[in-house]
Every structure is written in C-alpha cells, then in structure tokens.
Design an enzyme around this catalytic site. Structure first.
Site, short mmCIF file in Angstrom:
data_model
loop_
_atom_site.label_atom_id
_atom_site.label_comp_id
_atom_site.label_asym_id
_atom_site.label_seq_id
_atom_site.Cartn_x
_atom_site.Cartn_y
_atom_site.Cartn_z
N ASP A 23 1.02 -1.13 0.07
CA ASP A 23 -0.04 0.04 0.03
C ASP A 23 0.95 1.25 -0.05
O ASP A 23 1.92 1.15 0.38
CB ASP A 23 -0.73 -0.08 1.27
CG ASP A 23 -1.79 1.12 1.22
OD1 ASP A 23 -2.16 1.69 0.21
OD2 ASP A 23 -2.26 1.70 2.32
N ASP B 245 -1.64 -0.93 6.21
CA ASP B 245 -2.13 -0.43 7.25
C ASP B 245 -3.15 -1.03 7.85
O ASP B 245 -3.50 -0.63 8.96
CB ASP B 245 -2.07 0.96 7.33
CG ASP B 245 -3.18 1.63 6.40
OD1 ASP B 245 -3.77 0.95 5.95
OD2 ASP B 245 -3.04 2.80 6.01
N ASP C 231 -7.17 -2.77 3.36
CA ASP C 231 -6.24 -3.92 2.80
C ASP C 231 -6.67 -5.14 3.56
O ASP C 231 -5.98 -6.15 3.11
CB ASP C 231 -4.72 -3.45 2.98
CG ASP C 231 -4.39 -2.28 2.69
OD1 ASP C 231 -3.82 -1.50 3.50
OD2 ASP C 231 -4.68 -1.67 1.51
#
Length: 1176
Positions: free
Chosen positions: A499, A863, A867
């Site tokens: 990410d 984080d 996700d």
C-alpha cells in the site's frame, strides 16, 4: 450474493429430479458441494457390531475419517430428507455435518398464495418433515409439519429453503433487503416476531468451542501420532525395552499435557477475545423500549446507541445520527472512523458498499450524536453471530484455509516412502531371521520394531522447531504471527505488494498549499492557508469527519492537518438551545474561526459554521461531502472534497479550468497528493428534516469547482533502502493504492520500484457500451525527468521494448475492465504491472488472487484500513498496526514502516532451511538406526535398551532442538530456498548419505570380524545376544554418524548465519563428540554395563573406528558441497528432458522476453462481444 445450480450426484439416481443428491454452491468467496445422506438403521447396527468385533478399531477409523462413518451408516438421498450432509469445499476437502430439525408454530411464517418478489423474506425457511421416508418429495397436505432444517458448518448456519431446494447461508434471506426496507424497520420487532426469528437465526453468539480436558485428552490420544506411539511402547515392553519404553511414555505424557494446556488456553483466550455479552436497549413494535441481552438480538431489532458509546454486539445499519467508531479489532487501524446514517433509498443494502453506514460487531462506538434534540441514535440489526464481520474473521481463525505449500505435501509423501522402505526391510528381516530359525513371536516383534525405527514418530514435532524459533525472534522485533505455518511460506515469497499512504509514505501529510480556481483559470499557489477566504476556506474548515472526544479532535490524519492549517476550531462548548438560536436548527458539529487577534489583518472571519450532515468518504466513490449552515441568514451550502478527477466530473463544466488536467499532472507528477474541492448553495428555506432526506447523488452534483488542495506525500526514510534490498534480491515489488496515478508513479520512482531509465506504459481500458465492445489501449507515458536528457526518445508505434525494461501502470477502472473482459491480457499485464492506482479495497484482493493464479507466492504489506481482504488473501499479509495481534492478517508489525518485510522474509527463509535440515537429519537418523539394526539382525542381535535411549534422547533430541536456533543471514540474496522435498538435490543428498552410511557401517562390521581378538557373540543368550563386538563397533561408529550428519546438514549461508554463530548447538556438538570419543576409547565399567558394550583394548582398532568416522565426515561434507554447487543437477541434466517451468509466471515472462512486438502501443484491442469472464 450466492448463486446455485444443482447437479445429479449418482448415476443410480438418474431418474430423480436434477436436484436429487448434491447441490453445488458457488460464490465470490467459496465454492462447495453438499450431498445429502440418510441414516439406515441396519447399517448402524452392523457398524456397532463390527466396532465390538474389531476391539474399537473401526470406531477409531471413524474418528479419524468421519466421512467413512457417514458412508457406512447412510445412503445418498434427497437433500430435503437428509440426516447428514457431506460438504466438499473448493480445496477438495470433505467435511461432515448433522442436519438439525426444529418444529415451529404454524403461524410463524405465512404462506403467500402466489410467489412474490419478497418470497424469500416471507417464506423464509420452511422445510418439510415426513414421518415415513419416500422416494418422492411430493407431499400430502395433512402430512406436512412446519419445521426449520439446517446444518452448521464452520460456525455458519445453512438453512433449507424449499423454494431454492437447497441449504443456503442465512444472509441469502436478506439478499434483496434494501436501504429503504431497513428504514422501515425503525419501529422494531414484537417479542413474538423476535422469538420466531431467533428460531431461524439462532442466538447472537460467536461461539468458540472450548473442549474439556477429558475430551481433549481423548482426541489427543486418538491422534494417529499418539496411536502409533502407544503401539510402539507396547511393542518395546514386550521386547523387554523397559527403560526406553518408560522414558518415551513419560515424554509422551508430558508432551500431551503441554499440548492440552496450550490448546485449552488458546481456545479460552480466543473465546474471551470474541465473546461479547451486554444488555442493549431496543425499540419494540408497540413503541415501548426494553432492555434485552445481546444474545437475544435478531436481524430486524432496533437498538439504541447511547451518547457515551458502547461495544457493538452485532452488525447494525445506522438509521439516525452519527457515530465515531474504533474498528482496530477488525482492521488493525487505530484511527477512529466516522459512521453516518444510511440513506433512505431503494437500493440493495450491502455491508461492504455501505460500510460507512454500518456498525460492525466487535467494534467500539466511542461516542454518538443525534441529528435532532427529540431523536435518539438508533441502528437496525442486519447480521448476528458468525454471519457478522467479526464472526467471519473468527471463523477464518478457527477454520483457516489449507496451506497449499509443497513442502508439507512432500513431507507426507516422504513419510509414506519411509514406510515402504520399512516394508522392504521387513521382508529382508523375515528372510534373515527365518534362516536363523528364530521363533515366530520373536520374528514378529523384530519386524514390527523396524517400522518404529524407520518412521520417526517425532518427525512432525521436529519440523516445527525452526518455525517456533523464528516466531519468537519476530516477536522480539515487535512482529506478531497468528499463523506460524505461514512463516515457512514467507521463505518462498517472490512478489510483494505495498500500500502507499502510511506504508511507503508517511501517514500524516504536510499541507503544501491551495491552488484556487477563479474565473475558469488557476491562480498561483497560496502556501499560507490563513490568507485565503470565502468558500475555499469554509471547505477546508468543514469538509472532514473530525469530531471531539474528551475535548480532543480525533479523525483521519489528513483531515486533522487540513483543519490545523486553517486555524479554525472544532468546539462542543455551545449548548443545544444556543445552537438552535444561532443556526435555526440542530447541527452535528460547530466550527468557529480563530480569535480575531490571531487572524491576518484585513481578512477577519466572524461567522461560525455548523455541519448539518456528512456524507462520509468512500473508497468506491472517491469523495466525501458535508452540508453546512452559517450562523447568519446565509443559505445552506454543500462542500465536497475528493479525487480531483471525480470532483471535476461532478462540477458544472464551465467552472472547471481548461488547463485542469495539465495543472493536476504538474503537481501529481512531482509526487504531491492532490485533492479537488467544490461547493454549491442549496435553498435558503430548506428544513433540517428535508436535508436528511436528500439523496447523496443529488447533493453531489452541479457543483462549482473551487480548486486544489496540495499536500506533500513524503517517503518514509526506511522505504528506499528496503525496496533497494528487495530489488537486489530479485523480488518483484508492486504498489497498489487508492491515490492518483501520477502521484503513485512518482512515489514508485522515488522509492526505487521503477528505475528512472525504465519505461512506463499505461494500460487504459474502457467498458463496453451499446455499440462498442470493451477495449484496451497501451499508451507510453511521458519520460521521467531523468530520461529527458541522454536517452533516446521512442516514437509512437515503434516497438523497442527490448532496449529497456518497461512497467505497466493502470487504475482501478481499467483493472476492472481487463479483469472482466481480457483474461489472457490480464496475465501479461500482471507480469509487468508495477503500479495500480485508484484501486478499491475489493480490487486489491482481486489483484492478489490473480497474481497467485500465476503461481506467484505473494506478500502484502499495508496498514489494514482498506487492505483487510488483500492481507488475508496473500500468502503472507503484514499489517502495520499498534495492536499486538490483529485478525486482519497473519502478521502484525508494531514497526510502522516496511523494514518488517525483509525481516519476515529472512526469518521465513531461515525457518524453511531449518525445516529442510531437520527433516533430512531426522530421515537420516532413522536410516542410520535402520541400517544398524538390519546388520545386527543378520547375527540375530539388536541394539540395547539404553543404546536406543542414548541415540534417541541424548543425541538426536539435543541436535533436533538446537539445530533450529541458527539465526537468519543479515542480507537477502537473489537465490530462493527450495520449496520441495521431492527434488534431485534433496533426494540425491539423502541417497548419497544413506549409501555412505551403509558403506561405513558394513566396513566397520567386516573389519571387526577380521580382528584377531574377535569372538562371535552368544546369539542364543537372552537380552538380544548383548554385549558383542559387532554391536560395540557399530555403536561407536553410528554414534559419530549422528553427529556428523547433524553438522553437515546444518547449512548456514546464504540463508542462515554460519553454524558457529549458534553457540549452544556448537557446544552441544563438541560435548557429544567428546563423549563419543570417550565411549570409543575408555568407557568406564558401569557405563559399559549400562550400554551393554564390550571392552576393546586394541588402540589401533579404536583409532581405526575414529578414522572411519573422519572418513565419513569428509566424504559427507564433500557430497553436500557438490550438491549445493549444482554438480548433481549437471550430472543428471543430460538424462532428463528439458521441461518448461511449472510456474506460469516464468513461462509468461519468457514469452514476453521473446516477443519484441508486444505490447502494441497506441493500438486499440477489442474484447469479444459480450464476454465476461469473472463473476462477483
């Protein structure tokens, strides 16, 4: 939403309806087949009789394989009449579940005269229970009884729905529920309806089964490993190995005790973590309020959220007000999230699409605010128990998907191979012992004894040693793992997805400035926000989800920075009556300007702003907006912020500057995070109630474009070194983000994912329209700043991709089109895809799963906020979170940067190499003992009781436990460790080492019998003919062999530190070698008596035995060096046909390297008309 089609499960039943027997369920997440079986009484009785006749062996087999019990006691039948179901999941695993039936009152579910659209909401789950089984499912009216038929699988209840003729998840009952329907449930349920629904949905409990110690003991003892151990102990006792049998029994009891304690403790810990029982205030249909236990909640109940918050015991859709919620338990994201009321619209409700309006089970409401003084904050229960988000995550912990890791599969195959080897040894032993006229009883004992030698019962436990050490080392670094088997899988990772925001770059963004759009043109950037005024200032001060908790502002870090840059203050010091007098209506939050003395000269702001309603940010919509009212007679206004392209598309075209794209590209290309802002004015006389009935689409349209908010997205200082180390180690690194494409590209170049000399090609895809099919076009990007000079520019249409490396970049919209319409093209794009921008959370999951289909071992680091799906889908998901353990991913790192990624990979590689080394050592330990015993059988002798104890406990256990303590190497290398045990290098190593063991032991035995002082042993004596000279010589040499192979198979570089760095292991080897030298040259008399050794005084012979050991060490070491250098593979290669790689991504990579004409730049590629490949 699940779809089902039915299929016939048996050719014998071909005359039955198509749904007879088996139903196949397919969905976006799982796919499974369910087959019905009905109990047959005479079969049950027969099984009981056979259980008694086999002294419980049949019962043990049924315990190991429950499906065999169902097949033995039942026969296939229609699902509507089944007593049991056999479930085959998408991993080809089979499970058994009992079908439960429960009678309900006749008036529980009214039967409509005609099927309606709402049929599945009315005729929920009425099955039919007949007194007598019939081949037909046609029913007579008087024979019907209203019953609920269901089974429970992995915590979820699957209920029989007559209309669908299948068992369905409970969520299917609510699949056509709309947001409008949820708002109509605001009155709540009557007590009768609640009790009725509870019959269908069951209690609102996430029940983690905690078995009693007695049941755990029975299950542990019946484990095949311990059954084999019990069989071995009984055999050793009958063969007079009393000391050895007692020691193994004691060790087994201690092992079982520890295992029971840990299993029970883990179950209790998980149960306490997920158990949530509290009293909740609910609305009744009669208008009354009542306190009920959360376990009694059912979908449709209307719960009230207190102002000071509460633990959420179910999934509930928020109907009124707004809540600040801590979702760290589910996502690992510590930042609270704002939840607002669900829109009253005729659209299907989805907990994923409407997650900003849904309170999820297990989360904590920190505070709630109502929209009006006479209205409470209420939410309607939509899911309970294991159907909730928390329930699904708990189910994934209790019933994890199988790890398709080749190492574990090969380990089982190798144990089977050892069993076959034991069979061959048994045949040899029978022949040898028969010639020696050994009694049948003794012969049987010897044959069975060989099986306990060649198949090491401690092998499964020994293979976990490296993983345990790796897990403990990771814990010291602040990296926690809830799935230890995945540590080994980390050793095989090839591709890592990252990410961007909060992972590669800093979480907090620095405000760089504002670019105002005035009269269709952009003005120069203003860095000091305090010097701007008007709608742009009001947008920055109000368009956020920040709220006050204990007088402290909490919310997204971007929003906090944005408010801080304006100097405006969020306050709750104003009373409700004062708010109404100022604003004329109730407001959710009040933002007041900074004190006049602090404001810049000539630009004084005196009017406070009240937020009436928020439309929260949604990843799919890429925007958020607020409706605000000034504390004067000004009309109500709407402010919006979000992705610039999305904001511009919702604005009046004339208000968007013509150089919009050029200005956006200018800032995004330099790595700035850019947000677009817009506003519009609503009617002045609009009421508070009317505002809360407005649809979001109508509010967020016809806006006036205000300009850009520019923020600096700074790379974390650890990012570039980590990415560089991964690149040097030949890892593929991929960025998947929800941010702008050009910003993502800039970060990718700055962090080293894309070299400045590499080309970037955009894959732009368009969905099909009425007259055009879906299409893809590959467009070369503008050269990076480092390419502008000194690098020859490529002309459009000229293919020179072979001259440089190229990367694909595509956004979420293009990915969706390629995913659905271009499956073959998708594979090629994934091979070179490096940047995926504007990706929705579910698309991140799709990307990870698509990469796995190319045979990549995929890691994912994020984080945890957006996700979760990708982190759980990846082979190794690492969540950067302050939580010690998060159900969001297998790994949770308190290190807030990507330095944890190479740590996990290095530990994974070290653990995998340790597992290989321990496996090979345990296999060779069995082979050494196997060869020794076979040689001893040839003279009708064997090893002694204490000799077995010495080899198994003193040497092997010490070595196996300490071998895994070697730490990982400091640097990652490009070479990856092997993942398969069935390979030329592993099998070749074991074969050569086994031949060497046989040669040395045979040589030792032969040389011993040629000595002048040699006297044959008395084989007719008791106690296995011990002591004798052959046994003593083989004891000494084989003792050295165990230590030699422990040394040779403990490989260090390139994946682990050298052997000498493992101090305890090195000291143990030295001490054990010293002990073996002592036992070879001058053992004390009492030790000789215990170990049943002959006294050998021939010093030359003793040095000869030491020489055999030295010869074995040198030769064994040379074998391993040759195998590691690839010499064995080179020798075998001429005899093997050259095969294509089994990895799909390698074959595709080779294909792309040979095809210099691909990709066709600037050419349009059309999809086949109407083709859709992937379904959700």
């Amino acid at each position: 939403m699940e779809t089902m089609d039915t299929m016939d499960s048996s050719k014998l039943l071909k005359d039955q309806p198509s749904c007879y027997g088996t139903v196949r369920h397919t969905g976006a997440i799982i796919s499974m087949e369910v087959t019905g079986y009905q109990r047959v009484q005479w079969r049950v009785i027969l099984c009981h009789i056979l259980t008694v006749l086999t002294v419980g062996i049949l019962w043990v087999i049924f315990h190991w394989k429950p499906i065999l019990e169902v097949l033995a006691k039942c026969h296939p039948c229609h699902l509507s009449q089944s007593d049991w179901v056999v479930i085959k999941d998408s991993f080809n695993q089979k499970f058994v579940a009992k079908v439960w039936t429960e009678e309900v009152e006749d008036d529980c579910f009214p039967h409509p005269a005609e099927p309606s659209v709402d049929d599945n909401r009315i005729n929920l789950a009425i099955g039919v229970l007949e007194d007598d089984w019939k081949d037909t499912i046609q029913l007579q009216k008087q024979e019907e009884k209203n019953v609920i038929r269901y089974y429970i699988f992995e915590g979820l209840r699957y209920i029989w729905i007559e209309k669908k003729q299948s068992f369905c998840k409970l969520r299917v009952l609510e699949e056509s529920l709309t947001c409008e329907d949820i708002h109509r449930q605001q009155r709540g349920l009557s007590k009768h309806n609640q009790n009725t629904k509870r019959r269908v949905y069951g209690p609102n409990v996430i029940d983690v089964p905690v078995k009693t110690y007695l049941r755990l003991l029975i299950e542990e003892v019946l484990n095949p490993f311990y059954v084999f151990q019990i069989f071995s102990i009984i055999l050793w006792i009958t063969d007079q190995y009393y000391y050895y049998a007692v020691c193994i029994l004691v060790i087994s009891i201690i092992s079982i005790g520890i295992s029971l304690y840990q299993t029970h403790k883990q179950s209790v810990t998980l149960r306490d973590m997920v158990k949530l029982t509290l009293n909740v205030r609910i609305h009744r249909e009669s208008g009354e309020e009542e306190m009920v236990n959360s376990q009694d909640l059912v979908p449709g109940d209307c719960i009230m959220i207190p102002e000071d918050g509460m633990q959420v015991p179910c999934d509930a859709a928020l109907l009124t007000g707004e809540c600040m919620v801590n979702e760290s338990m589910l996502t690992g994201e510590s930042m609270p999230v704002m939840k607002t009321s669900i829109p009253d619209q005729d659209v299907n409700y989805s907990s994923e699409e409407h997650k900003r309006h849904t309170l999820f089970c297990g989360t904590e409401v920190l505070q709630s605010k109502n929209y009006s003084m006479d209205q409470q904050v209420v939410a309607v229960v939509v899911r309970t128990g294991f159907c909730t988000a928390k329930g699904e995550l708990t189910s994934s912990i209790l019933y994890p998907k199988p790890l398709g890791f080749k190492f574990y599969k090969d380990a089982v195959k190798f144990i089977c191979f050892l069993a076959v080897l034991a069979l061959l040894g048994d045949i040899y032993s029978i022949v040898i012992l028969e010639r020696q006229h050994v009694s049948v009883g003794r012969l049987v004992k010897r044959v069975l004894d060989l099986i306990t030698i060649i198949v090491p019962p401690a092998l499964p436990a020994a293979m976990t040693v490296g993983t345990i050490y790796a897990q403990n080392r990771l814990k010291k670094y602040g990296i926690f793992c809830i799935s230890p088997p995945r540590i080994n899988i980390c050793g095989k990772l090839k591709l890592i997805c990252f990410d961007k925001t909060g992972t590669l770059t800093e979480e907090g963004l620095d405000i760089w400035g504002v670019v105002l759009a005035v009269d269709e043109t952009f003005e120069p950037i203003v860095h000091d926000i305090w010097h701007i005024s008007g709608p742009m200032l009001h947008a920055l001060a109000t368009c956020h989800s920040v709220t006050l908790l204990n007088n402290q502002p909490i919310g997204d870090s971007l929003d906090l920075k944005m408010i801080e840059s304006t100097g405006w203050i969020l306050t709750d010091e104003i009373t409700e009556s004062d708010i109404v007098s100022r604003f004329g209506m109730k407001v959710v939050s009040v933002i007041k300007p900074p004190p006049l003395e602090e404001q810049p000269y000539g630009n004084k702001q005196r009017v406070s702003l009240g937020i009436l309603r928020r439309f929260p940010f949604a990843s799919e919509l890429q925007r958020m907006s607020v409706i605000i009212k000034k504390s004067d007679s000004s009309p109500v206004e709407v402010y919006m912020k979000g992705a610039p392209e999305m904001v511009a598309s919702l604005c009046i075209k004339e208000t968007v500057p013509v150089d919009f794209s050029e200005m956006l590209r200018y800032y995004a290309r330099d790595g700035y995070r850019v947000l677009g802002l817009a506003y519009k004015t609503l009617s002045q006389d609009i009421t508070f109630e009317a505002i809360h009935k407005l649809e979001r689409n109508s509010v967020e349209s016809e806006m006036t474009f205000l300009g850009f908010l520019i923020m600096r997205n700074i790379l974390k200082r650890e990012t570039r070194p980590v990415i560089d180390s991964l690149n040097r180690a030949n890892f593929r690194t991929v960025m998947v983000t929800g941010d702008n494409m050009l910003t993502a590209l800039n970060v990718a170049r700055n962090c080293g994912m894309i070299d400045l000399r590499d080309r970037v090609i955009f894959a732009n895809a368009s969905p099909p329209s009425r007259d055009k099919p879906a299409c893809v076009k590959f467009l070369p990007s503008e050269p990076a700043s480092g390419q502008q000079n000194g690098t020859e520019q490529q002309q459009p249409g000229i293919h020179s991709m072979e001259q440089s490396c190229y990367h694909f970049a595509l956004n979420g919209k293009s990915f969706a089109v390629v995913y659905d319409y271009f499956p073959d093209l998708l594979q090629k794009i994934l091979i070179r895809g490096t940047v995926y921008a504007r990706m929705a959370p579910h698309q991140k999951t799709q990307l990870v799963e698509s990469l796995q289909k190319l045979d990549y071992s995929v890691g994912m680091c994020g984080d945890g906020a957006n996700d979760c799906g990708a982190l759980k889908a990846a082979d190794a998901g690492i969540s950067l979170s302050e939580a010690e353990a998060s159900v969001a991913s297998p790994f949770t790192s308190k290190i807030d940067n990507i330095e944890c990624v190479p740590m996990v990979i290095r530990e994974g590689r070290a653990s995998l190499i340790t597992s290989f080394g321990v496996f090979k050592y345990m296999a060779m330990y069995s082979m050494i003992q196997f060869v020794t015993v076979l040689i001893m059988y040839s003279i009708n002798s064997s090893l002694g009781d204490w000799q077995f104890l010495y080899f198994d406990l003193v040497i092997t256990t010490t070595v196996a436990v300490l071998m895994g303590r070697t730490e990982p190497a400091k640097e990652l290398v490009a070479q990856r460790p092997a993942g398969s045990l069935i390979s030329i290098s592993v099998l070749g190593s074991l074969l050569l080492q086994t031949l060497l063991v046989i040669l040395i032991q045979a040589l030792t035995c032969t040389v011993t019998t040629t000595q002048s002082w040699f006297v044959p042993g008395n084989v007719s004596s008791s106690n296995n003919g011990l002591p004798n000279y052959e046994n003593t010589a083989l004891f000494c040499v084989s003792g050295f062999q165990y230590l030699i192979l422990a040394t040779v198979l403990s490989k260090g570089q390139p994946f682990r530190k050298p052997l000498y760095s493992n101090v305890l292991f090195l000291v143990a080897l030295i001490l054990l070698c010293t002990l073996m030298v002592f036992l070879t040259f001058c053992p004390l008399q009492f030790i000789r008596q215990i170990l049943q050794l002959m006294r050998i005084t021939d010093l030359k012979f003793q040095f000869l035995l030491l020489g055999f050991a030295a010869l074995h060490f040198v030769t064994s070491l040379l074998f391993e060096i040759a195998i590691d250098s690839g010499l064995l593979n080179q020798c075998v290669r001429p005899f093997c046909k050259k095969k294509q790689s089994k990895k799909l991504y390698k074959r595709l990579e080779n294909e792309l390297c040979r095809d210099f004409t691909w990709p066709p730049l600037n050419d349009v590629i059309n999809a086949e008309s109407g083709q859709v490949v992937h379904f959700e």
